[in-house]
Design a protein around this motif. Structure first.
Motif, PDB file in Angstrom:
ATOM      1  N   GLY A 167     -72.496 -45.591  46.951  1.00 28.78           N
ATOM      2  CA  GLY A 167     -71.675 -45.437  45.761  1.00 28.78           C
ATOM      3  C   GLY A 167     -70.516 -46.405  45.783  1.00 28.78           C
ATOM      4  N   GLY A 168     -69.919 -46.619  44.612  1.00 29.44           N
ATOM      5  CA  GLY A 168     -68.854 -47.600  44.492  1.00 29.44           C
ATOM      6  C   GLY A 168     -67.506 -47.142  45.004  1.00 29.44           C
ATOM      7  N   ASN A 169     -67.350 -45.837  45.279  1.00 29.33           N
ATOM      8  CA  ASN A 169     -66.076 -45.310  45.777  1.00 29.33           C
ATOM      9  C   ASN A 169     -66.130 -45.155  47.290  1.00 29.33           C
ATOM     10  OD1 ASN A 169     -65.113 -44.781  43.037  1.00 29.33           O
ATOM     11  ND2 ASN A 169     -66.581 -43.080  43.037  1.00 29.33           N
ATOM     12  N   VAL A 170     -65.099 -45.645  47.958  1.00 29.65           N
ATOM     13  CA  VAL A 170     -65.012 -45.383  49.397  1.00 29.65           C
ATOM     14  C   VAL A 170     -64.613 -43.923  49.614  1.00 29.65           C
ATOM     15  CG1 VAL A 170     -63.810 -45.990  51.526  1.00 29.65           C
ATOM     16  CG2 VAL A 170     -64.498 -47.776  49.930  1.00 29.65           C
ATOM     17  N   ILE A 171     -63.652 -43.432  48.818  1.00 29.21           N
ATOM     18  CA  ILE A 171     -63.344 -42.001  48.766  1.00 29.21           C
ATOM     19  C   ILE A 171     -63.246 -41.612  47.302  1.00 29.21           C
ATOM     20  CG2 ILE A 171     -61.777 -40.143  49.426  1.00 29.21           C
ATOM     21  CD1 ILE A 171     -60.739 -41.781  51.692  1.00 29.21           C
ATOM     22  N   HIS A 172     -64.082 -40.688  46.870  1.00 30.39           N
ATOM     23  CA  HIS A 172     -64.057 -40.233  45.487  1.00 30.39           C
ATOM     24  C   HIS A 172     -62.826 -39.361  45.252  1.00 30.39           C
ATOM     25  CE1 HIS A 172     -65.283 -38.159  41.789  1.00 30.39           C
ATOM     26  NE2 HIS A 172     -66.089 -39.194  41.583  1.00 30.39           N
ATOM     27  N   ARG A 173     -62.307 -39.385  44.044  1.00 26.93           N
ATOM     28  CA  ARG A 173     -61.091 -38.618  43.747  1.00 26.93           C
ATOM     29  C   ARG A 173     -61.285 -37.123  43.967  1.00 26.93           C
ATOM     30  NH1 ARG A 173     -60.815 -39.508  37.175  1.00 26.93           N
ATOM     31  NH2 ARG A 173     -62.723 -38.412  36.635  1.00 26.93           N
ATOM     32  N   ASP A 174     -62.532 -36.609  43.837  1.00 34.78           N
ATOM     33  CA  ASP A 174     -62.777 -35.193  44.097  1.00 34.78           C
ATOM     34  C   ASP A 174     -62.691 -34.866  45.582  1.00 34.78           C
ATOM     35  OD1 ASP A 174     -63.128 -34.734  41.419  1.00 34.78           O
ATOM     36  OD2 ASP A 174     -65.314 -34.797  41.501  1.00 34.78           O
ATOM     37  N   ASP A 175     -62.757 -35.908  46.428  1.00 29.98           N
ATOM     38  CA  ASP A 175     -62.681 -35.723  47.872  1.00 29.98           C
ATOM     39  C   ASP A 175     -61.324 -36.151  48.425  1.00 29.98           C
ATOM     40  OD1 ASP A 175     -65.317 -34.824  48.012  1.00 29.98           O
ATOM     41  OD2 ASP A 175     -66.110 -36.847  48.219  1.00 29.98           O
ATOM     42  N   LEU A 176     -60.356 -36.346  47.555  1.00 33.36           N
ATOM     43  CA  LEU A 176     -59.005 -36.788  47.935  1.00 33.36           C
ATOM     44  C   LEU A 176     -57.980 -35.699  47.656  1.00 33.36           C
ATOM     45  CD1 LEU A 176     -58.625 -40.457  46.609  1.00 33.36           C
ATOM     46  CD2 LEU A 176     -58.143 -39.741  48.932  1.00 33.36           C
ATOM     47  N   VAL A 177     -57.007 -35.608  48.513  1.00 34.80           N
ATOM     48  CA  VAL A 177     -55.849 -34.758  48.226  1.00 34.80           C
ATOM     49  C   VAL A 177     -54.603 -35.544  48.624  1.00 34.80           C
ATOM     50  CG1 VAL A 177     -55.893 -33.614  50.486  1.00 34.80           C
ATOM     51  CG2 VAL A 177     -54.805 -32.482  48.566  1.00 34.80           C
ATOM     52  N   LEU A 178     -53.599 -35.515  47.751  1.00 28.50           N
ATOM     53  CA  LEU A 178     -52.390 -36.283  47.992  1.00 28.50           C
ATOM     54  C   LEU A 178     -51.545 -35.657  49.096  1.00 28.50           C
ATOM     55  CD1 LEU A 178     -51.257 -37.068  44.336  1.00 28.50           C
ATOM     56  CD2 LEU A 178     -52.520 -38.554  45.898  1.00 28.50           C
ATOM     57  N   MET A 179     -50.862 -36.487  49.856  1.00 29.42           N
ATOM     58  CA  MET A 179     -49.965 -36.017  50.903  1.00 29.42           C
ATOM     59  C   MET A 179     -48.512 -36.235  50.480  1.00 29.42           C
ATOM     60  SD  MET A 179     -52.183 -34.807  52.892  1.00 29.42           S
ATOM     61  CE  MET A 179     -51.090 -34.273  54.168  1.00 29.42           C
TER      62      MET A 179
END
Length: 382
Positions: free
Chosen positions: A370-382
């Motif tokens: 896939g084109g995302n290294v980390i998809h936004r659904d798998d990200l959480v901001l710190m």
């Protein structure tokens, strides 16, 4: 230890709940001279039985395996022992610990052992969740512990207080009960300060509240109170109230069975993090990180964007595809933790595709996740 009777008699209502986690520490299960004792476990089991009779569901997170194993092989010196020796004691004691709980219940007791990897890996995390839910649906009583037999110090979850908080979020519990050997959180050490006062309710876990528990090595932190507050913080982030109470007092346990609390209630944060975002925030990290430029950091933090290879400056460590890693911005101003998330590519692959366009991934690697290294659904901001 004696506490002020006028304080310990404060009674408040429990939060409404249908599903709960009950954490029981070794101090309530260990017998004088080694092994396990039913002395305090019986009252806790009666509270669980009363809750189940009322149509509620309970999962127990129980310590005591190493103490039980030490009674079987008392020659093993647990203090300072090699990791393998401690793991052997845990392996010997697990059956004894489960047997202690089974003796109090007619329904089957199920042993569930969790490791660092079970909570770091999203698929295994969800498998653990499904198993616990199915055991509850079948009417069994799950008893959870960290799998000390295979865990090593650098990969341990840490302590059963924090494990209980993770399990509470895992099963969508409404309340986390932590049974201890004192009446709750005090504003000073009640074992050394006769003027110490019980704190019946904590609305917010501020630095001042943590200071009441002292540091991890402080005498004020008797009974591991700091780890209990850390667990309450984790549970609160998932919208779960935490209740601290004295598991040695039969009248307190009888009150809990009728939704009356003599102890400390730590209220959850008002906003509830979605279950997936909660897991992303608290799951153990794999050593390593993905380094991003300022543009990628801003897109992630301000626009909720996914992490694309074009904004990546490099990678540290040797993480694998599917691992939880940190996303860092490192520039002249220093280092900033931007986010954490599940990488779709290994550290080796990330280095190869850094600064490239997503459409070039397959040509560079020979494959494409896939084109995302980390998809936004798998990200959480710190």
């Amino acid at each position: 230890m004696s506490a002020d009777p006028a304080v310990t008699q404060i009674v408040q209502s429990l939060p409404a709940w249908r599903r709960a986690v009950l954490k029981v520490g070794s101090s309530l299960l260990a017998a004088d001279g080694g092994g396990l004792s039913p002395r305090f476990a019986l009252g806790l089991a009666q509270f669980v039985s009363a809750s189940q009779a009322a149509g509620r569901e309970v999962v127990i997170v129980s310590s005591g395996a190493v103490a039980a194993g030490r009674a079987i092989l008392p020659k093993v010196d647990e203090a300072g022992a090699a990791i393998a020796a401690r793991q052997a004691l845990a392996a010997l004691g697990q059956a004894q610990m489960i047997g202690l709980w089974q003796r109090f219940f007619e329904r089957p007791v199920a042993q569930v052992l969790l490791t660092h990897d079970d909570l770091r890996n999203r698929r295994r995390y969800l498998n653990a969740r499904a198993t616990l839910n199915e055991l509850l649906a079948l009417g069994a009583l799950p008893v959870v512990n960290e799998n000390d037999t295979v865990s090593v110090d650098e990969l341990k979850l840490g302590d059963n207080d924090n494990l209980a908080a993770i399990v509470a979020a895992l099963i969508d519990a409404e309340v986390l009960f932590i049974a201890t050997d004192i009446d709750g959180l005090y504003d000073a050490n009640p074992r050394t300060n006769p003027l110490a006062r019980l704190v019946p309710e904590v609305v917010e876990l501020t630095p001042e509240v943590f200071a009441m528990a002292g540091g991890s090595g402080s005498a004020v932190g008797t009974g591991g109170m700091r780890t209990k507050l850390e667990a309450a913080s984790k549970a609160g982030a998932a919208g779960i109230d935490t209740v601290l109470f004295n598991g040695r007092r039969s009248e307190v346990l009888r009150g809990l069975a009728h939704d009356r609390l003599e102890g400390t209630r730590i209220r959850a944060a008002r906003s509830r993090i979605a279950a997936r975002k909660y897991w992303l925030r608290h799951a153990p990290l794999e050593p390593g990180a993905i380094l991003v430029d300022a543009g990628a950091a801003a897109a992630i933090a301000q626009k909720g964007a996914s992490l694309l290879p074009g904004g990546i400056a490099g990678a540290e460590g040797d993480f694998r595809r599917g691992d939880m890693v940190e996303v860092l911005l490192r520039d002249a101003g220093g280092e900033q933790r931007v986010a954490r998330g599940i990488s779709q590519y290994s550290a080796v692959d990330v280095r190869r595709i850094a600064r490239r366009h997503s459409r070039e991934i397959e040509a560079i690697l020979g494959y494409n996740y896939g084109g995302n290294v980390i998809h936004r659904d798998d990200l959480v901001l710190m």
